[in-house]
Design a protein around this motif. Structure first.
Motif, short mmCIF file in Angstrom:
data_model
loop_
_atom_site.label_atom_id
_atom_site.label_comp_id
_atom_site.label_asym_id
_atom_site.label_seq_id
_atom_site.Cartn_x
_atom_site.Cartn_y
_atom_site.Cartn_z
N MET A 54 0.85 -1.16 0.00
CA MET A 54 0.00 0.00 0.00
C MET A 54 0.90 1.24 0.00
O MET A 54 1.84 1.32 0.77
N LEU A 55 0.61 2.16 -0.90
CA LEU A 55 1.40 3.39 -1.03
C LEU A 55 0.66 4.57 -0.43
O LEU A 55 -0.55 4.69 -0.58
N THR A 56 1.40 5.46 0.22
CA THR A 56 0.80 6.72 0.63
C THR A 56 0.86 7.68 -0.56
O THR A 56 1.59 7.43 -1.53
N ALA A 57 0.12 8.78 -0.48
CA ALA A 57 0.12 9.74 -1.58
C ALA A 57 1.51 10.31 -1.86
O ALA A 57 1.92 10.39 -3.02
N PRO A 58 2.29 10.71 -0.83
CA PRO A 58 3.65 11.21 -1.13
C PRO A 58 4.54 10.16 -1.79
O PRO A 58 5.31 10.48 -2.69
N GLN A 59 4.42 8.89 -1.37
CA GLN A 59 5.21 7.84 -1.99
C GLN A 59 4.81 7.64 -3.45
O GLN A 59 5.66 7.46 -4.32
N PRO A 69 -2.05 -0.49 -4.23
CA PRO A 69 -3.10 0.52 -4.10
C PRO A 69 -2.63 1.74 -3.31
O PRO A 69 -1.68 1.66 -2.53
N ILE A 70 -3.32 2.84 -3.51
CA ILE A 70 -3.02 4.07 -2.76
C ILE A 70 -3.83 4.05 -1.46
O ILE A 70 -5.03 3.78 -1.47
N ASN A 129 -19.01 -0.72 -6.34
CA ASN A 129 -19.63 0.56 -6.00
C ASN A 129 -18.62 1.67 -5.69
O ASN A 129 -18.96 2.66 -5.07
N HIS A 130 -17.37 1.49 -6.12
CA HIS A 130 -16.36 2.53 -5.94
C HIS A 130 -15.20 2.30 -6.91
O HIS A 130 -15.17 1.31 -7.62
N PHE A 131 -14.27 3.25 -6.93
CA PHE A 131 -13.07 3.16 -7.76
C PHE A 131 -11.85 3.25 -6.85
O PHE A 131 -11.89 3.91 -5.82
N GLU A 132 -10.78 2.59 -7.25
CA GLU A 132 -9.51 2.64 -6.52
C GLU A 132 -8.39 2.94 -7.52
O GLU A 132 -8.52 2.66 -8.70
N ILE A 133 -7.28 3.49 -7.02
CA ILE A 133 -6.11 3.76 -7.85
C ILE A 133 -4.98 2.85 -7.40
O ILE A 133 -4.72 2.73 -6.20
N ALA A 134 -4.31 2.22 -8.37
CA ALA A 134 -3.15 1.38 -8.07
C ALA A 134 -2.00 1.79 -8.98
O ALA A 134 -2.21 2.13 -10.15
N ILE A 135 -0.81 1.75 -8.43
CA ILE A 135 0.41 2.04 -9.19
C ILE A 135 1.34 0.86 -8.98
O ILE A 135 1.69 0.55 -7.83
N ASP A 136 1.72 0.21 -10.06
CA ASP A 136 2.60 -0.96 -9.99
C ASP A 136 1.97 -2.03 -9.08
O ASP A 136 2.65 -2.63 -8.25
N ASP A 137 0.68 -2.24 -9.23
CA ASP A 137 -0.11 -3.22 -8.47
C ASP A 137 -0.17 -2.94 -6.97
O ASP A 137 -0.51 -3.82 -6.18
#
Length: 77
Positions: free
Chosen positions: A1-6, A36-37, A26-34
């Motif tokens: 799990m990544l924080t926003a600054p990371q 999640p934020i 019922n929602h959306f999520e953001i993931a970077i390099d698998d």
């Protein structure tokens, strides 16, 4: 799990990474390099930050992470 600054540092460091907006039931999520934020306040157990609309997730990428590149959108079953 990544924080926003990371996540912001990761996107600036490696421009080949493309964030993925995952459409859940019922929602959306953001993931970077698998990864999640994380939400601003971590809750036990850790969950990904959830957005009610696709526009809100995309706006978060542009506003808080200063990301202006391509985005992939995937639907989770």
């Amino acid at each position: 799990m990544l924080t926003a600054p990371q996540a912001k540092v990761l996107l600036n460091y490696d421009p080949t990474l493309i964030p993925v907006i995952l459409g859940c039931q019922n929602h959306f999520e953001i993931a970077i390099d698998d990864k999640p934020i994380a939400p601003q306040r971590m809750t036990p157990p850790p969950q990904a930050r959830q957005f009610k609309t696709l526009g809100a997730a995309y706006s978060y990428l542009r506003t808080f992470l200063d990301y202006r590149g391509d985005v992939s959108i995937r639907i989770k079953d």
